[in-house]
Scaffold this motif. Structure first.
Motif, PDB file in Angstrom:
ATOM      1  N   ASN A 131      14.565 -24.161  -5.903  1.00  0.00           N
ATOM      2  CA  ASN A 131      14.163 -23.018  -5.083  1.00  0.00           C
ATOM      3  C   ASN A 131      13.841 -23.420  -3.654  1.00  0.00           C
ATOM      4  OD1 ASN A 131      14.499 -21.111  -7.028  1.00  0.00           O
ATOM      5  ND2 ASN A 131      12.371 -21.172  -7.723  1.00  0.00           N
ATOM      6  N   ILE A 132      13.109 -24.499  -3.491  1.00  0.00           N
ATOM      7  CA  ILE A 132      12.714 -24.898  -2.137  1.00  0.00           C
ATOM      8  C   ILE A 132      13.938 -25.307  -1.333  1.00  0.00           C
ATOM      9  CG2 ILE A 132      11.381 -26.577  -0.819  1.00  0.00           C
ATOM     10  CD1 ILE A 132       9.303 -26.474  -3.015  1.00  0.00           C
ATOM     11  N   ARG A 133      14.875 -26.011  -1.973  1.00  0.00           N
ATOM     12  CA  ARG A 133      16.103 -26.392  -1.275  1.00  0.00           C
ATOM     13  C   ARG A 133      16.894 -25.144  -0.871  1.00  0.00           C
ATOM     14  NH1 ARG A 133      19.105 -30.904  -4.088  1.00  0.00           N
ATOM     15  NH2 ARG A 133      17.283 -31.904  -3.236  1.00  0.00           N
ATOM     16  N   ALA A 134      16.958 -24.148  -1.761  1.00  0.00           N
ATOM     17  CA  ALA A 134      17.690 -22.916  -1.448  1.00  0.00           C
ATOM     18  C   ALA A 134      17.012 -22.155  -0.308  1.00  0.00           C
ATOM     19  CB  ALA A 134      17.791 -22.032  -2.685  1.00  0.00           C
ATOM     20  N   ILE A 135      15.670 -22.124  -0.317  1.00  0.00           N
ATOM     21  CA  ILE A 135      14.948 -21.453   0.765  1.00  0.00           C
ATOM     22  C   ILE A 135      15.194 -22.174   2.088  1.00  0.00           C
ATOM     23  CG2 ILE A 135      12.629 -20.986   1.669  1.00  0.00           C
ATOM     24  CD1 ILE A 135      11.755 -20.447  -1.206  1.00  0.00           C
ATOM     25  N   ALA A 136      15.160 -23.511   2.066  1.00  0.00           N
ATOM     26  CA  ALA A 136      15.391 -24.279   3.293  1.00  0.00           C
ATOM     27  C   ALA A 136      16.806 -24.068   3.821  1.00  0.00           C
ATOM     28  CB  ALA A 136      15.134 -25.759   3.037  1.00  0.00           C
TER      29      ALA A 136
END
Length: 168
Positions: A131-136
């Protein structure tokens, strides 16, 4: 039992902070009450195991937005000075010292207690939740212009506030 205690204490933080925002006449005290409310909401997020939302709540709202509020409030109220030798609550400084020593002791106890657990912890799964990679990627890829434009507007707003309140 512990979940109920955390819920009751966090809810009390939110309610007391919200009442402080409404009832305080001094704007700096009202903004600090807003910080208490935001911390209470962050504790609720942690209790629901939404750690990312709790971190964003602290960093973005309590860290950035309220600091911006305090900056503007204090910048606009520079003509009013207070005597720092007069303490409104005489017990305030000794109580702050006791709380500071207590928090320091709790942090040291937590580090000492958890140092063996951290070393023997499980390895992180590289194929886990992204999720964090996708948000970034979304924030710094597709919406990088909007992000940079928003930061530019905030810098212009702060610079404009400084220029408007500057004295000759």
């Amino acid at each position: 039992l512990m979940e109920l205690l955390v819920f009751v204490l966090a809810s009390a933080m939110v309610i007391v902070g919200a009442l402080g925002v409404i009832l305080r006449s001094h704007p700096v005290h009202a903004a600090l009450s807003l910080v208490l409310t935001l911390f209470g909401v962050a504790v609720h997020f942690v209790a629901m195991e939404a750690h990312f939302l709790a971190a964003v709540q602290i960093i973005v709202y309590a860290g950035a937005i309220v600091v911006l509020f305090l900056f503007v409030i204090m910048l606009l109220g520079v003509d009013r000075s207070e005597n720092l030798r007069i303490e409104p609550l005489p017990i305030q400084r000794p109580l702050a010292a006791v709380v500071g020593v207590g928090v320091t002791g709790l942090i040291i106890a937590a580090v000492v207690r958890a140092r063996d657990t951290i070393a023997s912890g499980q390895e992180l799964d590289a194929n886990g939740d992204n999720n964090i990679r996708a948000i970034a990627e979304d924030l710094f890829g597709d919406h990088v212009f909007a992000l940079e434009f928003t930061s530019f507007l905030l810098v212009v707003a702060v610079a404009g506030t400084v220029l408007l309140t500057r004295r000759n």
